[in-house]
Design a protein around this motif. Structure first.
Motif, PDB file in Angstrom:
ATOM      1  N   ARG A   1       0.888  -0.855   0.176  1.00 33.66           N
ATOM      2  CA  ARG A   1       0.465   0.009  -0.823  1.00 33.66           C
ATOM      3  C   ARG A   1       1.068   1.369  -0.092  1.00 33.66           C
ATOM      4  NH1 ARG A   1      -3.879   0.871   5.197  1.00 33.66           N
ATOM      5  NH2 ARG A   1      -2.066   1.334   5.699  1.00 33.66           N
ATOM      6  N   ALA A   2       2.252   1.997   0.741  1.00 34.68           N
ATOM      7  CA  ALA A   2       3.074   2.125   0.349  1.00 34.68           C
ATOM      8  C   ALA A   2       3.388   2.607  -0.833  1.00 34.68           C
ATOM      9  CB  ALA A   2       4.162   1.870   1.543  1.00 34.68           C
ATOM     10  N   GLU A   3       3.463   1.472  -1.199  1.00 36.56           N
ATOM     11  CA  GLU A   3       3.748   1.713  -2.826  1.00 36.56           C
ATOM     12  C   GLU A   3       3.214   1.964  -3.729  1.00 36.56           C
ATOM     13  OE1 GLU A   3       6.108  -2.104  -3.702  1.00 36.56           O
ATOM     14  OE2 GLU A   3       7.391  -1.771  -2.069  1.00 36.56           O
ATOM     15  N   ALA A   4       2.006   1.380  -4.053  1.00 36.57           N
ATOM     16  CA  ALA A   4       0.867   1.200  -5.045  1.00 36.57           C
ATOM     17  C   ALA A   4      -0.406   1.969  -4.061  1.00 36.57           C
ATOM     18  CB  ALA A   4      -0.157   0.288  -5.077  1.00 36.57           C
ATOM     19  N   ASP A   5      -0.857   3.311  -4.511  1.00 35.49           N
ATOM     20  CA  ASP A   5      -1.536   4.246  -3.943  1.00 35.49           C
ATOM     21  C   ASP A   5      -2.922   4.107  -4.324  1.00 35.49           C
ATOM     22  OD1 ASP A   5      -2.617   6.650  -2.375  1.00 35.49           O
ATOM     23  OD2 ASP A   5      -2.697   7.869  -4.623  1.00 35.49           O
ATOM     24  N   GLY A   6      -3.598   3.667  -3.145  1.00 36.07           N
ATOM     25  CA  GLY A   6      -5.248   3.876  -2.674  1.00 36.07           C
ATOM     26  C   GLY A   6      -5.346   2.380  -2.617  1.00 36.07           C
ATOM     27  N   LEU A   7      -5.243   1.439  -2.340  1.00 34.39           N
ATOM     28  CA  LEU A   7      -5.698  -0.070  -2.247  1.00 34.39           C
ATOM     29  C   LEU A   7      -6.214  -0.327  -1.309  1.00 34.39           C
ATOM     30  CD1 LEU A   7      -1.933  -1.946  -1.906  1.00 34.39           C
ATOM     31  CD2 LEU A   7      -3.666  -2.525  -4.169  1.00 34.39           C
ATOM     32  N   PRO A   8      -7.802  -1.016  -1.982  1.00 33.94           N
ATOM     33  CA  PRO A   8      -8.732  -0.656  -0.553  1.00 33.94           C
ATOM     34  C   PRO A   8      -8.401  -1.860   0.587  1.00 33.94           C
ATOM     35  CG  PRO A   8      -9.642  -1.534  -2.825  1.00 33.94           C
ATOM     36  CD  PRO A   8      -7.764  -0.993  -2.990  1.00 33.94           C
ATOM     37  N   VAL A   9      -9.181  -1.904   1.683  1.00 34.99           N
ATOM     38  CA  VAL A   9      -8.918  -3.269   2.038  1.00 34.99           C
ATOM     39  C   VAL A   9      -9.713  -4.763   1.735  1.00 34.99           C
ATOM     40  CG1 VAL A   9      -9.351  -3.611   5.035  1.00 34.99           C
ATOM     41  CG2 VAL A   9      -8.405  -1.191   3.768  1.00 34.99           C
ATOM     42  N   ASP A  10     -10.763  -3.829   1.728  1.00 36.76           N
ATOM     43  CA  ASP A  10     -11.721  -5.202   0.551  1.00 36.76           C
ATOM     44  C   ASP A  10     -10.476  -7.207  -0.256  1.00 36.76           C
ATOM     45  OD1 ASP A  10     -11.286  -3.688  -1.350  1.00 36.76           O
ATOM     46  OD2 ASP A  10     -13.664  -4.237  -2.670  1.00 36.76           O
ATOM     47  N   ARG A  11      -9.499  -5.727  -0.908  1.00 35.53           N
ATOM     48  CA  ARG A  11      -8.490  -6.479  -1.426  1.00 35.53           C
ATOM     49  C   ARG A  11      -7.449  -7.480   0.160  1.00 35.53           C
ATOM     50  NH1 ARG A  11      -8.145  -5.195  -7.172  1.00 35.53           N
ATOM     51  NH2 ARG A  11     -10.188  -4.535  -7.617  1.00 35.53           N
ATOM     52  N   LEU A  12      -7.684  -7.195   0.366  1.00 34.49           N
ATOM     53  CA  LEU A  12      -6.954  -7.830   1.725  1.00 34.49           C
ATOM     54  C   LEU A  12      -7.556  -9.259   1.633  1.00 34.49           C
ATOM     55  CD1 LEU A  12      -4.752  -8.480   3.990  1.00 34.49           C
ATOM     56  CD2 LEU A  12      -5.581  -6.298   5.194  1.00 34.49           C
ATOM     57  N   LEU A  13      -8.585  -8.656   2.293  1.00 37.80           N
ATOM     58  CA  LEU A  13      -9.842  -9.779   2.887  1.00 37.80           C
ATOM     59  C   LEU A  13      -9.642 -10.913   1.621  1.00 37.80           C
ATOM     60  CD1 LEU A  13     -13.074  -7.602   3.998  1.00 37.80           C
ATOM     61  CD2 LEU A  13     -11.134  -8.403   5.331  1.00 37.80           C
ATOM     62  N   GLU A  14      -9.707 -10.075   1.244  1.00 35.87           N
ATOM     63  CA  GLU A  14      -9.598 -11.562  -0.078  1.00 35.87           C
ATOM     64  C   GLU A  14      -8.403 -12.427  -1.070  1.00 35.87           C
ATOM     65  OE1 GLU A  14     -10.769  -9.149  -3.914  1.00 35.87           O
ATOM     66  OE2 GLU A  14     -12.781  -8.841  -3.518  1.00 35.87           O
ATOM     67  N   ALA A  15      -7.394 -11.848  -0.272  1.00 37.07           N
ATOM     68  CA  ALA A  15      -6.085 -12.176  -0.552  1.00 37.07           C
ATOM     69  C   ALA A  15      -6.195 -13.492   0.914  1.00 37.07           C
ATOM     70  CB  ALA A  15      -4.826 -11.071  -0.298  1.00 37.07           C
ATOM     71  N   VAL A  16      -6.209 -12.835   1.841  1.00 37.80           N
ATOM     72  CA  VAL A  16      -6.636 -14.031   3.024  1.00 37.80           C
ATOM     73  C   VAL A  16      -7.286 -15.168   2.635  1.00 37.80           C
ATOM     74  CG1 VAL A  16      -6.877 -13.833   5.560  1.00 37.80           C
ATOM     75  CG2 VAL A  16      -6.289 -11.969   4.573  1.00 37.80           C
ATOM     76  N   TYR A  17      -8.406 -14.660   2.142  1.00 34.55           N
ATOM     77  CA  TYR A  17     -10.115 -15.846   1.715  1.00 34.55           C
ATOM     78  C   TYR A  17      -9.119 -16.834   1.087  1.00 34.55           C
ATOM     79  CZ  TYR A  17     -13.607 -17.807   0.164  1.00 34.55           C
ATOM     80  OH  TYR A  17     -14.789 -19.119  -0.061  1.00 34.55           O
ATOM     81  N   LEU A  18      -8.838 -16.440  -0.111  1.00 37.65           N
ATOM     82  CA  LEU A  18      -7.608 -16.969  -0.879  1.00 37.65           C
ATOM     83  C   LEU A  18      -6.625 -18.048  -0.345  1.00 37.65           C
ATOM     84  CD1 LEU A  18      -7.618 -15.533  -4.469  1.00 37.65           C
ATOM     85  CD2 LEU A  18      -9.134 -17.336  -3.420  1.00 37.65           C
ATOM     86  N   ALA A  19      -6.313 -17.806   0.192  1.00 38.62           N
ATOM     87  CA  ALA A  19      -4.465 -18.079   0.870  1.00 38.62           C
ATOM     88  C   ALA A  19      -5.761 -19.342   2.080  1.00 38.62           C
ATOM     89  CB  ALA A  19      -4.370 -17.200   2.226  1.00 38.62           C
ATOM     90  N   THR A  20      -6.402 -18.889   2.899  1.00 39.90           N
ATOM     91  CA  THR A  20      -7.008 -20.114   4.206  1.00 39.90           C
ATOM     92  C   THR A  20      -8.049 -20.558   3.074  1.00 39.90           C
ATOM     93  OG1 THR A  20      -8.827 -18.419   4.268  1.00 39.90           O
ATOM     94  CG2 THR A  20      -6.566 -18.272   5.595  1.00 39.90           C
ATOM     95  N   SER A  21      -8.707 -20.528   2.216  1.00 34.54           N
ATOM     96  CA  SER A  21      -9.402 -21.329   1.280  1.00 34.54           C
ATOM     97  C   SER A  21      -9.088 -22.857   1.339  1.00 34.54           C
ATOM     98  CB  SER A  21      -9.996 -20.666   0.307  1.00 34.54           C
ATOM     99  OG  SER A  21      -8.904 -20.411  -0.789  1.00 34.54           O
ATOM    100  N   GLY A  22      -7.774 -22.991   0.841  1.00 32.37           N
ATOM    101  CA  GLY A  22      -7.482 -23.969   0.340  1.00 32.37           C
ATOM    102  C   GLY A  22      -6.579 -24.498  -1.065  1.00 32.37           C
ATOM    103  N   ALA A  23      -7.004 -23.570  -1.581  1.00 31.94           N
ATOM    104  CA  ALA A  23      -7.329 -23.395  -2.949  1.00 31.94           C
ATOM    105  C   ALA A  23      -5.828 -23.126  -2.859  1.00 31.94           C
ATOM    106  CB  ALA A  23      -7.971 -21.870  -3.596  1.00 31.94           C
ATOM    107  N   TYR A  24      -4.817 -22.556  -2.843  1.00 27.74           N
ATOM    108  CA  TYR A  24      -3.647 -22.529  -3.226  1.00 27.74           C
ATOM    109  C   TYR A  24      -3.167 -22.870  -1.266  1.00 27.74           C
ATOM    110  CZ  TYR A  24      -5.427 -19.235  -7.003  1.00 27.74           C
ATOM    111  OH  TYR A  24      -5.546 -19.255  -8.144  1.00 27.74           O
ATOM    112  N   ARG A  25      -1.829 -22.974  -1.640  1.00 26.91           N
ATOM    113  CA  ARG A  25      -0.481 -23.508  -1.054  1.00 26.91           C
ATOM    114  C   ARG A  25       0.569 -22.640  -0.879  1.00 26.91           C
ATOM    115  NH1 ARG A  25      -2.155 -28.573   1.294  1.00 26.91           N
ATOM    116  NH2 ARG A  25      -4.486 -29.893  -0.024  1.00 26.91           N
ATOM    117  N   ASP A  26       1.250 -22.566   0.314  1.00 25.71           N
ATOM    118  CA  ASP A  26       2.336 -22.081   0.310  1.00 25.71           C
ATOM    119  C   ASP A  26       3.438 -22.681  -0.765  1.00 25.71           C
ATOM    120  OD1 ASP A  26       1.543 -19.969   1.675  1.00 25.71           O
ATOM    121  OD2 ASP A  26       2.529 -21.525   3.879  1.00 25.71           O
TER     122      ASP A  26
END
Length: 339
Positions: A294-319
């Motif tokens: 966010r410090a580099e890219a101006d205007g990142l909305p919070v809902d994009r963080l929620l979407e990333a956390v959901y994808l990371a915890t849904s089992g669709a993607y792994r480390d």
């Protein structure tokens, strides 16, 4: 009175907790409905705020507490400005849930929005068609003419100013998009707390009291003498992305709150409210990455963080999944484009 955590006040009557309004902000509209209780929520608060309560009072800015409570006490609209995605609209739902004021009335503003569309709509064509159908039916048997109220539906702005003991919460979302005249057009109802419905006034010979449709699902309300007048001034939250200047007369009638980007603790509470990552394994790492991006890219909305956390915890993607960095980069790409 407002604490900003989103936790509903328990065993407290907000009507008794609110002090009397200033003498110049008292309204005496009526009649009060029976029963006089706020309509239940429609699930929007849970979708926007989450079903958990992890936001603590220490996470809420003093400016937010001061301005929200001042607007409640003074019965003034609250103009909330800030970048997209910082939670301006969510503030209205947090107030409604915390003070147990029921369903939020949302008036989404576009370039075609006018004051009239927010107040009410009159279906003149529908009434003409109903009259024609009645005339045809009279040839066979007697039929009763529908009330004019069947063809009047109050908009979210008009519904918010119906007489009730407790105030309704009205979200006027993205006023920046409106035409230049709308902020000035709102001054009259913000000052007077009432507005006429001329179609009902012209029908007073038939009945002084008319039942009309409201903006609430299956909602009905009684309008007396062709005029809607509030008893409790609504809690009006107006959001703006700061893309335009508003007239001084409009600003003078509003309390003003500048909402900053949420910090790390606030982001963690927002994510936890949605129970997207119970053990915090992915949450903390993604929050740190989001803040840095966010410090580099101006205007990142919070809902994009929620979407990333959901994808990371849904089992669709792994480390270690090679697609994950590409996906995060696409989600967190800056919203504004350099000319």
């Amino acid at each position: 009175m407002y604490r900003g955590t989103g936790r509903p006040l328990s065993d407290i009557d907000v009507g008794e907790l609110l002090p009397d309004p200033p003498p110049w902000r008292r309204f005496d509209g009526g009649p009060l409905p029976e029963p006089d209780v706020p309509p239940p929520g429609d699930g929007d608060a849970e979708r926007r705020l989450g079903s958990e309560f992890h936001l603590a009072e220490r996470d809420v800015s003093a400016a937010e507490l001061d301005m929200v409570n001042a607007s409640l006490y003074l019965r003034r609209p609250l103009l909330v400005t800030g970048r997209p995605g910082v939670g301006k609209s969510a503030l209205a739902y947090r107030i409604a849930r915390e003070l147990r004021l029921g369903r939020v009335l949302r008036w989404a503003i576009t370039s075609h929005t006018t004051l009239a569309t927010g107040l009410y709509r009159y279906d003149a064509i529908g009434r003409v068609q109903a009259a024609a159908a009645r005339n045809a039916a009279q040839r066979a048997e007697a039929s009763e003419e529908p009330s004019i109220g069947e063809f009047v539906r109050l908009g979210p702005l008009g519904t918010a100013f119906l007489p009730t003991r407790l105030p309704r919460v009205l979200l006027i979302d993205e006023l920046d998009k409106s035409e230049a005249d709308l902020p000035n057009d709102l001054l009259g109802i913000f000052e007077d707390g009432d507005f006429p419905v001329p179609e009902l006034a012209r029908a007073l010979a038939g009945a002084r009291e008319v039942s009309v449709h409201t903006d609430d699902p299956l909602g009905r309300a009684t309008v007396v003498d062709g005029r809607v007048a509030c008893r409790a001034f609504p809690v009006v939250v107006i959001t703006s992305n700061g893309e335009r200047e508003f007239p001084p007369a409009f600003l003078r009638r509003c309390m003003r709150l500048e909402m900053p980007d949420p910090d790390v603790d606030q982001l963690a509470a927002i994510v936890a409210n949605h129970t997207l990552d119970a053990d915090g394994e992915h949450r903390d790492r993604l929050i740190e990455e989001f803040v840095a991006r966010r410090a580099e890219a101006d205007g990142l909305p919070v809902d994009r963080l929620l979407e990333a956390v959901y994808l990371a915890t849904s089992g669709a993607y792994r480390d270690g999944d090679p697609a994950w960095p590409r996906l995060v980069d696409a989600l967190w790409r800056r919203l504004s484009v350099d000319p």
